[in-house]
Each structure stands twice: as structure tokens, then as C-alpha cells.
Design a protein around this motif. Structure first.
Motif, short mmCIF file in Angstrom:
data_model
loop_
_atom_site.label_atom_id
_atom_site.label_comp_id
_atom_site.label_asym_id
_atom_site.label_seq_id
_atom_site.Cartn_x
_atom_site.Cartn_y
_atom_site.Cartn_z
N ALA A 1 -7.96 9.71 1.04
CA ALA A 1 -6.82 8.97 0.48
C ALA A 1 -6.85 7.51 0.92
O ALA A 1 -6.48 6.62 0.16
N VAL A 2 -7.28 7.26 2.15
CA VAL A 2 -7.42 5.88 2.64
C VAL A 2 -8.42 5.14 1.76
O VAL A 2 -8.19 4.00 1.35
N ALA A 3 -9.52 5.78 1.44
CA ALA A 3 -10.54 5.16 0.59
C ALA A 3 -9.99 4.84 -0.80
O ALA A 3 -10.46 3.92 -1.46
N ALA A 4 -8.97 5.59 -1.21
CA ALA A 4 -8.33 5.36 -2.51
C ALA A 4 -7.18 4.36 -2.42
O ALA A 4 -6.49 4.11 -3.40
N GLY A 5 -6.95 3.81 -1.21
CA GLY A 5 -5.95 2.76 -1.06
C GLY A 5 -4.62 3.18 -0.46
O GLY A 5 -3.67 2.40 -0.47
N PHE A 6 -4.54 4.37 0.08
CA PHE A 6 -3.29 4.86 0.68
C PHE A 6 -3.28 4.63 2.19
O PHE A 6 -4.31 4.70 2.85
N ASP A 7 -2.10 4.37 2.72
CA ASP A 7 -1.86 4.36 4.16
C ASP A 7 -1.46 5.80 4.49
O ASP A 7 -0.47 6.29 3.95
N THR A 8 -2.22 6.49 5.32
CA THR A 8 -1.99 7.92 5.50
C THR A 8 -1.69 8.30 6.95
O THR A 8 -2.05 7.60 7.88
N ARG A 9 -1.01 9.45 7.07
CA ARG A 9 -0.74 10.05 8.37
C ARG A 9 -0.95 11.55 8.25
O ARG A 9 -0.65 12.14 7.22
N VAL A 10 -1.43 12.13 9.35
CA VAL A 10 -1.49 13.59 9.49
C VAL A 10 -0.57 13.94 10.64
O VAL A 10 -0.69 13.40 11.74
N MET B 1 0.85 -1.17 0.00
CA MET B 1 0.00 0.00 0.00
C MET B 1 0.89 1.24 0.00
O MET B 1 1.85 1.32 0.74
N ALA B 2 0.57 2.19 -0.83
CA ALA B 2 1.33 3.44 -0.91
C ALA B 2 1.04 4.31 0.32
O ALA B 2 -0.02 4.20 0.94
N ASN B 3 2.00 5.16 0.64
CA ASN B 3 1.86 6.06 1.79
C ASN B 3 1.55 7.47 1.34
O ASN B 3 1.99 7.90 0.28
N ALA B 4 0.81 8.19 2.17
CA ALA B 4 0.53 9.60 1.93
C ALA B 4 0.68 10.33 3.27
O ALA B 4 0.12 9.90 4.27
N LEU B 5 1.43 11.41 3.26
CA LEU B 5 1.68 12.20 4.46
C LEU B 5 1.12 13.61 4.26
O LEU B 5 1.41 14.27 3.25
N TYR B 6 0.33 14.05 5.22
CA TYR B 6 -0.22 15.40 5.22
C TYR B 6 0.32 16.09 6.46
O TYR B 6 0.04 15.67 7.58
N ALA B 7 1.10 17.14 6.26
CA ALA B 7 1.72 17.87 7.37
C ALA B 7 1.04 19.22 7.53
O ALA B 7 0.93 19.99 6.58
N VAL B 8 0.56 19.48 8.73
CA VAL B 8 -0.02 20.78 9.07
C VAL B 8 1.12 21.63 9.59
O VAL B 8 1.76 21.28 10.59
N VAL B 9 1.40 22.73 8.89
CA VAL B 9 2.57 23.56 9.22
C VAL B 9 2.15 25.01 9.42
O VAL B 9 1.18 25.49 8.84
N ILE B 10 2.92 25.70 10.26
CA ILE B 10 2.68 27.12 10.48
C ILE B 10 3.38 27.91 9.38
O ILE B 10 4.49 27.59 8.97
N ASP B 11 2.68 28.91 8.85
CA ASP B 11 3.21 29.76 7.79
C ASP B 11 2.84 31.20 8.15
O ASP B 11 1.74 31.64 7.86
#
Length: 73
Positions: A44-53, A1-11
Motif C-alpha cells: 500500500a505504501v508503494a501505491a501511495g498510502f501512509d500505512t499502519r499495522v 497522502m491517504a491513510n490505510a490501517l491494517y489491524a491484526v485481531v484475534i477471532d
């Protein structure tokens, strides 16, 4: 399973979501950005990705806010 990372960052004085090296949208609060990142990650999980926030911390590190592997357990 592909991975997807979503990072919440301060800008500056706003929060943004970083994914694949690009910054997306602007949010007035960390909570709003996390909610949006989690919604996107869940899709993204529903599309088959292993994800993290993850969320940027004051010391420049990151903490895991949500992980699809934990959510499935």
C-alpha cells in the motif's frame, strides 16, 4: 497522502487482518498475521498510502506494530 490501517485481531483461536471494516484470511499465530499485514501494508505504501499495522492486545486495546512513517525515517 491517504491513510490505510491494517489491524491484526484475534477471532476465536485464530488471528485475522481487519481492513476497511472487513476481516481477511485466517492465521494460526499472531506473528503470521502480522507478517501478512505488513507485506500488504508495504504494498500500500508503494501505491501511495501512509500505512499502519496495529495488533489487538489482551485488554482490548491496540499497539502499533509497524508504521510507514517510522520506516521511512
Amino acid at each position: 497522502m491517504a491513510n490505510a490501517l491494517y489491524a491484526v485481531v484475534i477471532d476465536g483461536n485464530q488471528w485475522r487482518i481487519s481492513h476497511n471494516g472487513q476481516l481477511f484470511d485466517r492465521y494460526p499465530t499472531e506473528a503470521a498475521a502480522v507478517a501478512a499485514a505488513r507485506t500488504t501494508a508495504e504494498a500500500a505504501v508503494a501505491a501511495g498510502f501512509d500505512t499502519r499495522v496495529v495488533v489487538e492486545t489482551a485488554n482490548g486495546g491496540f499497539r502499533v506494530e509497524w508504521n510507514s512513517a517510522d520506516a521511512a525515517a
